[in-house]
Design an enzyme around this catalytic site. Sequence first.
Site, mmCIF file in Angstrom:
data_model
loop_
_atom_site.group_PDB
_atom_site.id
_atom_site.type_symbol
_atom_site.label_atom_id
_atom_site.label_comp_id
_atom_site.label_asym_id
_atom_site.label_seq_id
_atom_site.Cartn_x
_atom_site.Cartn_y
_atom_site.Cartn_z
ATOM 1 N N GLY A 214 0.840 -1.195 0.000
ATOM 2 C CA GLY A 214 0.000 0.000 0.000
ATOM 3 C C GLY A 214 0.877 1.248 0.000
ATOM 4 O O GLY A 214 0.565 2.242 -0.660
ATOM 5 N N SER A 215 1.985 1.179 0.722
ATOM 6 C CA SER A 215 2.905 2.326 0.784
ATOM 7 C C SER A 215 3.446 2.668 -0.595
ATOM 8 O O SER A 215 3.489 3.835 -0.986
ATOM 9 C CB SER A 215 4.081 2.024 1.723
ATOM 10 O OG SER A 215 3.614 1.792 3.033
ATOM 11 N N ASN B 160 -7.051 4.798 9.332
ATOM 12 C CA ASN B 160 -6.572 3.541 9.911
ATOM 13 C C ASN B 160 -6.473 3.559 11.438
ATOM 14 O O ASN B 160 -6.368 2.508 12.050
ATOM 15 C CB ASN B 160 -5.213 3.171 9.314
ATOM 16 C CG ASN B 160 -4.227 4.313 9.338
ATOM 17 O OD1 ASN B 160 -4.493 5.385 8.796
ATOM 18 N ND2 ASN B 160 -3.103 4.122 9.976
ATOM 19 N N GLN C 195 -7.863 0.757 4.083
ATOM 20 C CA GLN C 195 -8.699 0.308 5.200
ATOM 21 C C GLN C 195 -10.183 0.248 4.848
ATOM 22 O O GLN C 195 -10.989 -0.153 5.680
ATOM 23 C CB GLN C 195 -8.519 1.221 6.422
ATOM 24 C CG GLN C 195 -7.137 1.174 7.040
ATOM 25 C CD GLN C 195 -6.858 -0.122 7.817
ATOM 26 O OE1 GLN C 195 -7.744 -0.953 8.025
ATOM 27 N NE2 GLN C 195 -5.617 -0.293 8.222
ATOM 28 N N SER D 194 -3.933 -2.510 -0.314
ATOM 29 C CA SER D 194 -2.864 -3.369 0.197
ATOM 30 C C SER D 194 -3.424 -4.753 0.510
ATOM 31 O O SER D 194 -4.571 -4.879 0.944
ATOM 32 C CB SER D 194 -2.283 -2.747 1.471
ATOM 33 O OG SER D 194 -1.393 -3.663 2.090
ATOM 34 N N THR E 203 10.308 -8.872 -11.570
ATOM 35 C CA THR E 203 9.532 -10.091 -11.803
ATOM 36 C C THR E 203 8.354 -10.140 -10.842
ATOM 37 O O THR E 203 8.511 -9.889 -9.652
ATOM 38 C CB THR E 203 10.440 -11.330 -11.647
ATOM 39 O OG1 THR E 203 11.509 -11.196 -12.585
ATOM 40 C CG2 THR E 203 9.676 -12.615 -11.905
ATOM 41 N N CYS F 252 3.186 1.983 12.707
ATOM 42 C CA CYS F 252 4.396 2.659 12.232
ATOM 43 C C CYS F 252 4.924 3.626 13.275
ATOM 44 O O CYS F 252 6.102 3.930 13.323
ATOM 45 C CB CYS F 252 4.105 3.447 10.960
ATOM 46 S SG CYS F 252 2.798 2.739 9.988
#
Length: 383
Positions: A69-70, A153, A181, A201, A239, A326
Amino acid sequence: MIYLDNAATTRISDEVLSAMMPYLTDKYGNASSSHTFGRGIAGTIDSARTIVAECIKAQVDEIFFTSSGSESDNWAIRSLAYAGLVNGKRKIVSSAFEHHAVIRTLELLQKESFEIILLPVYENGVVVVSDLERVLNESADDVAFVTIMHVNNEIGTIQPIEEIGLVCNEYGVPFHTDAVQSIGNVEIDVQKQRMGLMSLSGHKIHAPKGIGILYAKKEFELTPLIIGGKQERGYRAGTENVMAIIGVAKAIQIATTSILPKNEKLRKLAKKIMENFDKIEKSKLNGDREKRIGGIVNYSFEGIVGDMLVNTLDCQGIYVSNGSACASDSLDASHVLLSLGLSREMALANLRISMSEYTTEDEIDKLINAVPVVVEGLRSMGN
Ligand SMILES: *Cc1c(COP(=O)(O)O)cnc(C)c1O
C-alpha cells in the site's frame, strides 16, 4: 491469544492460502518467459488482474500490482506531482490525518517546492467537503491534485469520498484516495466515486504481506518508480510476485462480496465495546460515532499512558495497539489524534481495537472485562 490489531495486519485466510499454494510450489515459471510454462503464469496474472478490476468496477489495464500500500501511495502521489509540475501546478490538497506513506511523501514534495494544503478533520475526524470546495474555488488552477484517504486507519472514520470525487471532477483536479482500510468494509466503485487513482494493500484483507495495488484511470500517466524490465506494461519493473498477486485477487474477491454480513457482525461487536467503554470514567471515543466502519474502535482514557495499557493487556494475551503500528515505537503522540484536537496527554492515553471477520464475541467479552480493570489499576498507580 486474542488478536485485535487487524488494522496493523491480518492473518492469511485459508481460501487465499490454498489459491496461492500451487504458485509457491509447482507453478514457479516466470511470466516473461516465452515458453508454455511461463505463458501459463502470464495468463494467471492476467486473470487475477481481471478479477481485481471487476471487483472495483475498473478496466483491466487500469490495475497495477505493487509491493505494498505504501508503494501505491508513493507512486500515485509522485506521478500526480510530476504531471502537475509539467502544467505549472504546485499546490497539493490533502487532509491532516493521512497515513505516513502519504504524509512523508507530501513532506518531501514540499521540500521540492510544492505547497501542501491540509484540510482540517475536526473533532469527529471527518473532512468537510465545503472546505475542499473553498480551496478549489480560490486556486483550482494551481492545484496539481487532491489526495484524501477513504477510511482512517487509527480511528475508522469514513470520509465522504464520493462527494470529494464529484467536487474534484467539477474543478478538473485529479483525485487519489488511499482505500487500504476501506475495501471490504465500504463499497468501492471507482466510477461512481470518481476516483482517479486509488491505493490498496493485501495484508490488511487476509492476503499476504508485500503486495499492493494501484488503480490509475487511463487518462493519468504514471511515472515509473522502478525501472528495468517490461513488467506491468512497462510501468513497474521487477519479476511479478505471482503467488501474492493470486492471493490478493482472491482476497479482494472475498472482501468485496461479503461486505454486508461482515458489517453487520462488526458493527454489533463495536457497539458492545462502545457501550462498555463509555461506562469507564473519563473515557472518550475518538472519531465520529456514526460515520465509521465497524472494525476499528479507538478510545482515550484520561490519566493513563496508552503504552502501559497495551503492555498490560499483552501480558493477558490480548493484542491491541495505540497509535498506528508505524508510530507505536516512538514517544510521539499520534498525528491522527492530535489532528482531532486532542491534548498530547489524551492522544497518548489511547487504545485502538481493530477487528476482522475472524473476531468472535467471546474475544470481545474478554476484552471488555479486562480493560476497565486495567484502566482502573493504572490510574490508581498514577499512570
Ligand atoms: C497499512 C496501511 C498502508 C500501508 O500499506 P502497506 O502494504 O503496509 O505498505 C497505507 N495506508 C493505510 C490507510 C494503511 O492502513
